[in-house]
Design a protein around this motif. Structure first.
Motif, PDB file in Angstrom:
ATOM      1  N   ARG A   1       0.824  -1.222   0.000  1.00 11.83           N
ATOM      2  CA  ARG A   1       0.000   0.000   0.000  1.00 11.83           C
ATOM      3  C   ARG A   1       0.851   1.262   0.000  1.00 11.83           C
ATOM      4  O   ARG A   1       0.547   2.218  -0.713  1.00 11.83           O
ATOM      5  CB  ARG A   1      -0.941  -0.003   1.199  1.00 11.83           C
ATOM      6  N   ARG A   2       1.936   1.273   0.787  1.00 11.79           N
ATOM      7  CA  ARG A   2       2.836   2.442   0.787  1.00 11.79           C
ATOM      8  C   ARG A   2       3.499   2.624  -0.579  1.00 11.79           C
ATOM      9  O   ARG A   2       3.616   3.741  -1.079  1.00 11.79           O
ATOM     10  CB  ARG A   2       3.906   2.301   1.865  1.00 11.79           C
TER      11      ARG A   2
ATOM     12  N   ALA B   1       2.371   1.591  -3.490  1.00 13.75           N
ATOM     13  CA  ALA B   1       1.352   2.023  -4.449  1.00 13.75           C
ATOM     14  C   ALA B   1       1.046   3.507  -4.270  1.00 13.75           C
ATOM     15  O   ALA B   1       0.941   4.251  -5.250  1.00 13.75           O
ATOM     16  CB  ALA B   1       0.089   1.183  -4.291  1.00 13.75           C
ATOM     17  N   ALA B   2       0.932   3.933  -3.024  1.00 13.75           N
ATOM     18  CA  ALA B   2       0.654   5.350  -2.756  1.00 13.75           C
ATOM     19  C   ALA B   2       1.804   6.232  -3.240  1.00 13.75           C
ATOM     20  O   ALA B   2       1.583   7.290  -3.834  1.00 13.75           O
ATOM     21  CB  ALA B   2       0.401   5.565  -1.268  1.00 13.75           C
ATOM     22  N   ALA B   3       3.027   5.782  -3.008  1.00 12.72           N
ATOM     23  CA  ALA B   3       4.191   6.557  -3.437  1.00 12.72           C
ATOM     24  C   ALA B   3       4.248   6.703  -4.952  1.00 12.72           C
ATOM     25  O   ALA B   3       4.735   7.707  -5.467  1.00 12.72           O
ATOM     26  CB  ALA B   3       5.478   5.908  -2.919  1.00 12.72           C
ATOM     27  N   GLU B   4       3.756   5.690  -5.669  1.00 13.55           N
ATOM     28  CA  GLU B   4       3.764   5.746  -7.136  1.00 13.55           C
ATOM     29  C   GLU B   4       2.421   6.200  -7.689  1.00 13.55           C
ATOM     30  O   GLU B   4       2.193   6.164  -8.899  1.00 13.55           O
ATOM     31  CB  GLU B   4       4.161   4.383  -7.699  1.00 13.55           C
ATOM     32  N   ASN B   5       1.515   6.594  -6.786  1.00 13.73           N
ATOM     33  CA  ASN B   5       0.195   7.097  -7.185  1.00 13.73           C
ATOM     34  C   ASN B   5      -0.538   6.105  -8.088  1.00 13.73           C
ATOM     35  O   ASN B   5      -1.013   6.450  -9.171  1.00 13.73           O
ATOM     36  CB  ASN B   5       0.327   8.465  -7.860  1.00 13.73           C
ATOM     37  N   THR B   6      -0.612   4.854  -7.627  1.00  9.80           N
ATOM     38  CA  THR B   6      -1.263   3.807  -8.395  1.00  9.80           C
ATOM     39  C   THR B   6      -2.009   2.870  -7.452  1.00  9.80           C
ATOM     40  O   THR B   6      -1.973   3.045  -6.239  1.00  9.80           O
ATOM     41  CB  THR B   6      -0.209   3.046  -9.244  1.00  9.80           C
ATOM     42  N   THR B   7      -2.675   1.895  -8.005  1.00 12.33           N
ATOM     43  CA  THR B   7      -3.410   0.923  -7.187  1.00 12.33           C
ATOM     44  C   THR B   7      -2.452  -0.159  -6.692  1.00 12.33           C
ATOM     45  O   THR B   7      -1.403  -0.387  -7.318  1.00 12.33           O
ATOM     46  CB  THR B   7      -4.530   0.255  -7.996  1.00 12.33           C
TER      47      THR B   7
ATOM     48  N   TYR C   1       0.671  -1.717  -8.764  1.00 13.98           N
ATOM     49  CA  TYR C   1       1.995  -1.654  -8.137  1.00 13.98           C
ATOM     50  C   TYR C   1       2.643  -3.048  -8.136  1.00 13.98           C
ATOM     51  O   TYR C   1       3.811  -3.191  -8.499  1.00 13.98           O
ATOM     52  CB  TYR C   1       1.881  -1.106  -6.720  1.00 13.98           C
TER      53      TYR C   1
END
Length: 100
Positions: free
Chosen positions: A22-23, A25-31, A35
């Protein structure tokens, strides 16, 4: 990665692994699923997997088409496959020690 996705994979992860996904994915602005897919492509490209390398080249070429000419030439020179670089990447990733 524009092909149709018809298959579902379900697998268990620990709470810590779920948070890492989740971190990331959030860092790459994706699901989270995108990710995980990207992580597999990165790993397999470094390992020299033919399909992953082919997809990487396709993605790069699509990106390069959208870039102005002088920048395009610089990008092409940066991503041009270099034999020694591929050997070094395989060595660092452990491909040589796994009998590849």
């Amino acid at each position: 990665m524009g092909e149709a996705r018809e298959h579902i994979m379900n697998f268990k992860v620990s709470a810590e692994e779920m948070e890492m996904i989740r971190r990331g994915a959030a860092a790459e602005n994706t699901t989270p699923s995108e990710y995980c897919r990207a992580c597999v492509y990165r790993d397999r490209t470094i390992e020299g997997d033919e399909y992953a390398v082919k997809r990487f080249k396709e993605n790069i070429s699509e990106y390069v088409k959208s870039v102005p000419g002088n920048i395009k030439k610089a990008i092409e020179e940066l991503v041009a496959p270099k034999k020694e670089a591929r050997k070094a990447m395989a060595y660092v990733s452990g491909a040589k020690t796994r009998g590849k």
